[in-house]
Design a protein around this motif. Sequence first.
Motif, PDB file in Angstrom:
ATOM      1  N   LEU A 426       0.823  -1.209   0.000  1.00  0.00           N
ATOM      2  CA  LEU A 426       0.000   0.000   0.000  1.00  0.00           C
ATOM      3  C   LEU A 426       0.858   1.261   0.000  1.00  0.00           C
ATOM      4  CD1 LEU A 426      -2.796  -1.075   2.541  1.00  0.00           C
ATOM      5  CD2 LEU A 426      -3.009  -0.792   0.073  1.00  0.00           C
ATOM      6  N   ALA A 427       2.033   1.183   0.657  1.00  0.00           N
ATOM      7  CA  ALA A 427       2.912   2.350   0.709  1.00  0.00           C
ATOM      8  C   ALA A 427       3.619   2.603  -0.619  1.00  0.00           C
ATOM      9  CB  ALA A 427       3.934   2.176   1.823  1.00  0.00           C
ATOM     10  N   LYS A 428       3.757   1.551  -1.463  1.00  0.00           N
ATOM     11  CA  LYS A 428       4.507   1.679  -2.721  1.00  0.00           C
ATOM     12  C   LYS A 428       3.638   2.059  -3.914  1.00  0.00           C
ATOM     13  CE  LYS A 428       8.081  -1.699  -1.514  1.00  0.00           C
ATOM     14  NZ  LYS A 428       8.679  -3.010  -1.857  1.00  0.00           N
ATOM     15  N   VAL A 429       2.343   2.259  -3.730  1.00  0.00           N
ATOM     16  CA  VAL A 429       1.445   2.520  -4.865  1.00  0.00           C
ATOM     17  C   VAL A 429       1.857   3.770  -5.644  1.00  0.00           C
ATOM     18  CG1 VAL A 429      -0.919   3.116  -5.506  1.00  0.00           C
ATOM     19  CG2 VAL A 429      -0.501   1.272  -3.882  1.00  0.00           C
ATOM     20  N   PRO A 430       2.116   4.944  -5.009  1.00  0.00           N
ATOM     21  CA  PRO A 430       2.516   6.131  -5.800  1.00  0.00           C
ATOM     22  C   PRO A 430       3.834   5.895  -6.563  1.00  0.00           C
ATOM     23  CG  PRO A 430       1.872   6.753  -3.573  1.00  0.00           C
ATOM     24  CD  PRO A 430       1.967   5.269  -3.571  1.00  0.00           C
ATOM     25  N   GLU A 431       4.766   5.193  -5.917  1.00  0.00           N
ATOM     26  CA  GLU A 431       6.057   4.930  -6.570  1.00  0.00           C
ATOM     27  C   GLU A 431       5.877   4.046  -7.805  1.00  0.00           C
ATOM     28  OE1 GLU A 431      10.375   2.851  -5.487  1.00  0.00           O
ATOM     29  OE2 GLU A 431       8.823   3.146  -3.932  1.00  0.00           O
ATOM     30  N   ILE A 432       5.001   3.008  -7.701  1.00  0.00           N
ATOM     31  CA  ILE A 432       4.746   2.109  -8.840  1.00  0.00           C
ATOM     32  C   ILE A 432       4.105   2.864  -9.984  1.00  0.00           C
ATOM     33  CG2 ILE A 432       3.422   0.082  -9.577  1.00  0.00           C
ATOM     34  CD1 ILE A 432       3.745  -1.011  -6.736  1.00  0.00           C
ATOM     35  N   ARG A 433       3.170   3.754  -9.686  1.00  0.00           N
ATOM     36  CA  ARG A 433       2.483   4.504 -10.743  1.00  0.00           C
ATOM     37  C   ARG A 433       3.489   5.399 -11.483  1.00  0.00           C
ATOM     38  NH1 ARG A 433      -1.186   6.225  -7.778  1.00  0.00           N
ATOM     39  NH2 ARG A 433      -2.787   4.688  -8.297  1.00  0.00           N
ATOM     40  N   GLU A 555      21.133  -0.841 -28.162  1.00  0.00           N
ATOM     41  CA  GLU A 555      20.196   0.055 -27.467  1.00  0.00           C
ATOM     42  C   GLU A 555      18.825  -0.589 -27.312  1.00  0.00           C
ATOM     43  OE1 GLU A 555      20.150   3.669 -29.670  1.00  0.00           O
ATOM     44  OE2 GLU A 555      22.245   4.176 -29.269  1.00  0.00           O
ATOM     45  N   LEU A 556      18.443  -1.505 -28.248  1.00  0.00           N
ATOM     46  CA  LEU A 556      17.110  -2.109 -28.220  1.00  0.00           C
ATOM     47  C   LEU A 556      17.062  -3.398 -27.404  1.00  0.00           C
ATOM     48  CD1 LEU A 556      16.099  -1.628 -31.959  1.00  0.00           C
ATOM     49  CD2 LEU A 556      15.127  -0.446 -29.991  1.00  0.00           C
ATOM     50  N   THR A 557      18.195  -3.826 -26.820  1.00  0.00           N
ATOM     51  CA  THR A 557      18.176  -5.067 -26.033  1.00  0.00           C
ATOM     52  C   THR A 557      17.251  -4.968 -24.826  1.00  0.00           C
ATOM     53  OG1 THR A 557      20.170  -4.234 -24.898  1.00  0.00           O
ATOM     54  CG2 THR A 557      20.488  -5.782 -26.721  1.00  0.00           C
ATOM     55  N   SER A 558      17.037  -3.769 -24.337  1.00  0.00           N
ATOM     56  CA  SER A 558      16.194  -3.605 -23.146  1.00  0.00           C
ATOM     57  C   SER A 558      14.720  -3.468 -23.486  1.00  0.00           C
ATOM     58  CB  SER A 558      16.656  -2.371 -22.354  1.00  0.00           C
ATOM     59  OG  SER A 558      16.538  -1.201 -23.150  1.00  0.00           O
ATOM     60  N   TYR A 559      14.341  -3.549 -24.797  1.00  0.00           N
ATOM     61  CA  TYR A 559      12.944  -3.310 -25.179  1.00  0.00           C
ATOM     62  C   TYR A 559      12.020  -4.373 -24.578  1.00  0.00           C
ATOM     63  CZ  TYR A 559       8.820  -2.628 -28.138  1.00  0.00           C
ATOM     64  OH  TYR A 559       7.538  -2.416 -28.587  1.00  0.00           O
ATOM     65  N   THR A 560      12.411  -5.660 -24.704  1.00  0.00           N
ATOM     66  CA  THR A 560      11.562  -6.738 -24.191  1.00  0.00           C
ATOM     67  C   THR A 560      11.439  -6.674 -22.679  1.00  0.00           C
ATOM     68  OG1 THR A 560      12.292  -8.142 -26.021  1.00  0.00           O
ATOM     69  CG2 THR A 560      11.259  -9.247 -24.157  1.00  0.00           C
ATOM     70  N   SER A 561      12.575  -6.423 -21.997  1.00  0.00           N
ATOM     71  CA  SER A 561      12.520  -6.346 -20.534  1.00  0.00           C
ATOM     72  C   SER A 561      11.664  -5.166 -20.075  1.00  0.00           C
ATOM     73  CB  SER A 561      13.935  -6.222 -19.970  1.00  0.00           C
ATOM     74  OG  SER A 561      14.563  -5.045 -20.459  1.00  0.00           O
ATOM     75  N   LEU A 562      11.702  -4.030 -20.837  1.00  0.00           N
ATOM     76  CA  LEU A 562      10.856  -2.886 -20.474  1.00  0.00           C
ATOM     77  C   LEU A 562       9.370  -3.219 -20.643  1.00  0.00           C
ATOM     78  CD1 LEU A 562      12.894   0.068 -22.039  1.00  0.00           C
ATOM     79  CD2 LEU A 562      12.546  -0.391 -19.616  1.00  0.00           C
ATOM     80  N   GLN A 563       9.034  -3.954 -21.711  1.00  0.00           N
ATOM     81  CA  GLN A 563       7.636  -4.352 -21.893  1.00  0.00           C
ATOM     82  C   GLN A 563       7.181  -5.263 -20.753  1.00  0.00           C
ATOM     83  OE1 GLN A 563       7.508  -6.024 -25.870  1.00  0.00           O
ATOM     84  NE2 GLN A 563       6.392  -4.244 -26.601  1.00  0.00           N
ATOM     85  N   GLN A 564       8.042  -6.215 -20.389  1.00  0.00           N
ATOM     86  CA  GLN A 564       7.699  -7.084 -19.268  1.00  0.00           C
ATOM     87  C   GLN A 564       7.561  -6.283 -17.974  1.00  0.00           C
ATOM     88  OE1 GLN A 564      10.762 -10.039 -19.209  1.00  0.00           O
ATOM     89  NE2 GLN A 564      10.012 -11.110 -21.049  1.00  0.00           N
ATOM     90  N   GLN A 565       8.491  -5.331 -17.782  1.00  0.00           N
ATOM     91  CA  GLN A 565       8.436  -4.500 -16.581  1.00  0.00           C
ATOM     92  C   GLN A 565       7.153  -3.682 -16.540  1.00  0.00           C
ATOM     93  OE1 GLN A 565      11.805  -1.924 -16.213  1.00  0.00           O
ATOM     94  NE2 GLN A 565      11.174  -1.045 -14.271  1.00  0.00           N
ATOM     95  N   PHE A 566       6.740  -3.152 -17.719  1.00  0.00           N
ATOM     96  CA  PHE A 566       5.509  -2.356 -17.769  1.00  0.00           C
ATOM     97  C   PHE A 566       4.288  -3.228 -17.453  1.00  0.00           C
ATOM     98  CE2 PHE A 566       1.904  -0.388 -19.979  1.00  0.00           C
ATOM     99  CZ  PHE A 566       1.949   0.907 -19.457  1.00  0.00           C
ATOM    100  N   GLY A 567       4.279  -4.470 -18.004  1.00  0.00           N
ATOM    101  CA  GLY A 567       3.166  -5.364 -17.704  1.00  0.00           C
ATOM    102  C   GLY A 567       3.111  -5.719 -16.229  1.00  0.00           C
ATOM    103  N   GLN A 568       4.293  -5.945 -15.622  1.00  0.00           N
ATOM    104  CA  GLN A 568       4.320  -6.244 -14.187  1.00  0.00           C
ATOM    105  C   GLN A 568       3.815  -5.071 -13.360  1.00  0.00           C
ATOM    106  OE1 GLN A 568       8.370  -7.318 -13.531  1.00  0.00           O
ATOM    107  NE2 GLN A 568       8.217  -9.292 -14.630  1.00  0.00           N
ATOM    108  N   LEU A 569       4.214  -3.838 -13.747  1.00  0.00           N
ATOM    109  CA  LEU A 569       3.748  -2.653 -13.002  1.00  0.00           C
ATOM    110  C   LEU A 569       2.241  -2.481 -13.131  1.00  0.00           C
ATOM    111  CD1 LEU A 569       6.645  -0.200 -13.948  1.00  0.00           C
ATOM    112  CD2 LEU A 569       6.246  -1.251 -11.728  1.00  0.00           C
ATOM    113  N   GLU A 574      -3.199  -3.108 -10.689  1.00  0.00           N
ATOM    114  CA  GLU A 574      -4.524  -3.726 -10.683  1.00  0.00           C
ATOM    115  C   GLU A 574      -4.769  -4.525  -9.407  1.00  0.00           C
ATOM    116  OE1 GLU A 574      -4.616  -6.053 -14.160  1.00  0.00           O
ATOM    117  OE2 GLU A 574      -4.708  -4.358 -15.553  1.00  0.00           O
ATOM    118  N   ALA A 575      -3.691  -5.096  -8.819  1.00  0.00           N
ATOM    119  CA  ALA A 575      -3.847  -5.919  -7.623  1.00  0.00           C
ATOM    120  C   ALA A 575      -3.966  -5.108  -6.333  1.00  0.00           C
ATOM    121  CB  ALA A 575      -2.672  -6.874  -7.502  1.00  0.00           C
ATOM    122  N   VAL A 576      -3.744  -3.798  -6.400  1.00  0.00           N
ATOM    123  CA  VAL A 576      -3.761  -2.983  -5.171  1.00  0.00           C
ATOM    124  C   VAL A 576      -5.149  -2.971  -4.539  1.00  0.00           C
ATOM    125  CG1 VAL A 576      -3.551  -0.596  -4.335  1.00  0.00           C
ATOM    126  CG2 VAL A 576      -1.795  -1.573  -5.784  1.00  0.00           C
TER     127      VAL A 576
END
Length: 1007
Positions: A426-433, A555-569, A574-576
């Motif tokens: 609950l404390a991390k919600v603003p940081e995640i957004r 430079e594009l090697t991080s594209y997939t990890s960023l998409q995964q990171q965005f989906g996780q965020l 949604e789970a909050v």
Amino acid sequence: MIPLQLTLKNFLSYRETTLDFRGLHTACICGANGAGKSSLLEAITWVIWGQSRAASDDDIIHAGAEYVRVDFQFSSNSQIYRVIRARNRGRNSSLEFQIENGGDFRSVTAKSLRATQEQIISYLKLDYDTFINSAYLRQGRADEFMLRRPNERKQILADLLKLDRYEQLAEQAKDISKQFKGQAEQLELSLQPIEKQLEQKDTVVSQLTDLEKELIKFQLLQESDREKLLQLQAGEHQRQSWYQQLTWQQTQYQNLLQDCERLKTEQIELKNQIAELEKFLDREPEIIAEYQQLLSLQQEEETLSLKFQAYQDAQQHRQELEQQLIQQTNELNLQIQQRQTRLESLQQQEQELQQILSRSAEIQAGLEQLRYHRQRLRELDDLQHQVSPLLQRRYTLQTNIERVQARLTAQLEQLRFSEAQYLEELAKVPEIRQAALAVDAKIQELEKKQVYQKRIEEKGQERKSHKERLQTNQKICEEQLEELKEKLKLLQIPNPICPLCEQSLDEHYRHNVIYKTRNEQQEIQEQIWSFQEQITAYERDLQNLRIEYKQLQEELTSYTSLQQQFGQLEAQLEAVSEVNSKLKQVREEIARVEYLLSSELYAQDLQTELQLLNQEIQRLNYDEQTHALVRGEVEKWRWAEIKQAKLDDASRRQSAIDAEKPQLVAQIERLQTQLNQLRTSSEIQRQIERLERYLNELGYERSRHQNLINSLRQAQPWQLRYQELKQAKQQYPQLQNRLQQLEQLLQVRLGDRVTMKEQLDSLIAQMEKTTDNREEIQALEAKIQQQQRQIDEFLAQQGRWEQTLTQLENLQIQYEENCKQLKEVKKQYRIYQELAQAFGKNGIQTLMIENILPQLEAETNQILARLTGNQLHVQFLTQKAGRSNSKRKNSKLIDTLDILIADARGTRAYETYSGGEAFRINFSIRLALARLLAQRAGTALQLLIVDEGFGTQDSEGCDRLIAAINAIAADFACILTVTHMPQFKEAFQHRIEVRKTERGSQLILSN
């Protein structure tokens, strides 16, 4: 596939067992955890496909066994089959495939294991992947499909449907279309220079006509000069003939002079040899006398050699007899010594045995004490047998009570940990957004770079295509250059053949063709240099593009990890909303567990049983210390039992010694007598004496023999003199004959020398009268050569123009053929480009998934309705709207595979449903997938195996699940369910109970 009989030998937990499936329709495989329920199902997959959950085939062999064997009989498409697979530990497996024919099984096993495996799959029309994703619902994998992300679900469905074949076809079509595109571009580039060259045809025809007129004029002048040259060359030829004859006569005269000198020298040498032989023949009487003396010495030496041989044989025989006498003497001495040693050893043993026999009374008293304490120990052992189960049960109860307490304590700690986690979330919600917004901005920036990278890749392909065309043209030119080199080599041969018309070339035309060929060779070499410069330029451009492409790729090697990171965020945000309700439930559970621990109201039945056990143990009054003391007394007096055994052994050994001693004394006396006889009156001693008398009678003297050998060695050279004398008598008349022949031959050679001198003088006189025309001939030849060079130049020009005209005609034909080929290549390029799109993910693959999803959805809802009483409904979505963007007015549709679940309260996320509801949803989807996969494999789904736990279901859910299985039973020939819960035993027609014993897992079949 319908199972009929399964026989296991040393497979996992089974030692040896057989399961007959005949008559089983719906059956429950039940038993405790680890009893071996799932091992039955693993045996079926291993025997048919050679695959199981084990890491290697050796791991499926029962512990302590060296081999494993599984025999499985089943029916498919009204035909009965039998598969037998076996393996020895650390070796290869064996596979046998049989088909029933008239009550017996006929083998159809192939030559290799792999071929037999392919044959089994061909008959079944079912491979391992399709089986485990259709007929076999494996333990712990019911929710595997639902827990994946939407795009991963679509990929899993594509893998199950084996759509990767279409992806391979799409890649092949793309590659072929690229090849046709490159061919079309290459053909278009090759047509441009051909069109320019065809424009020169009229100019070439005009130049060729003018050149032929000049050539005829020079050829007439040359013919006139050639006739004059032939006349002069005839006179010069006669003069050269006389000159060659004079030279040959001079050579022969010199050879004749040398031959005369050689004969005179050889005559002198022969006279010297004859004089030497006459001197040697004068010594004939002396040599014959010395040779007779040598023969007399040789005869005397042979006589002494025979005596020496007889002397040596007698000496050797005497030494052998003396050796035998010594050996027999030593053997007798050794036997005497051995028996004396044994006699001394028996005397020493007799003394030791007397000491043991003297303690007989002491040992008897110790044995009485040992019997008393052993009787007391047996009484305490019986009492211990009564107390031990009670102590073990008490320990078990105490352990279980402590375990319940520890479980409650661990549960309390876990609940407090969960409470702290929920508070942290609950404390991390603003940081995640805020992090989600930042990741989204980075993704948009990388998408722009992807577009730019695609443009760089297209440029690189274009440069690479141009480079390949230039390399092809360079290779063609290099081949043409090699052909011209071969042509020049052929033209260097005397009287060459024309490479075009295959007719003989005269000197004039040969120079013309050589000149034209060398000019053409120079032109082609210049073209090759031009191609190499252009290829170097394209390589430089490609290198720069590769560097830029590699930088963008990094430079594009991080594209997939960023998409995964965005989906996780997004998922975290949604789970909050669920965290607050979960936090309230956790706090209520914490209060309940703390109350149980503080009041000690847990495990009441175990605590009551523990009190009763303590009372029974006190009544038996067993003392472990007393038991240990008695056991120590038994060990203390066990020495008497050991000593008694030694006493009995000593008595037996004393009797044996008393019997053996007189025998040893008699043997020693007999051996001493044999030794004395051997030294005095034995046969060997008598033979030695006879040999000594024979040596004295022989009378051989070594010194006399040696003096004779020395005299013979000194007289040996006279044998060589005698042989030389015989040879001299033979050579003397031969040398005299040879001397007479040389004198006659020398007289003949001197007469020939006078005759040849006269012939030489006559030839010299004729040469002085002949005229020398060589200077005039050389001048006329130089003039003709100058004319020939001019004619050759005209012929070379004529050949070049004719070749150019021929090339233009060939280019015209090639131009027409290339136009036709270009049209066909463009047509093939369009065809394969359309095939690549059709086989791609947005073509047939998407169409097949979209066509199968309605069928999957209907099948799932039909099964789910039976399980939930029409309370739940599932919907599959293949597209959804993308993320909104302020710069974009319309959001883009994204390919996905979302699963929407609806109940009476509306549509909710899958994670919000309880464990029982989630299991029923998973079961319905998996069962629907199983049916669809079996249909696509071309086989009917006659067997269903459900290896899933029912622990998540309440009583009503279990009843519905069992009812659903029974409801779909008519669609299957055999349904097997696996569970460890006892209450499900009566829910099915048959039960297969699995029990683990010391002899391995055992099966009990009951109704």
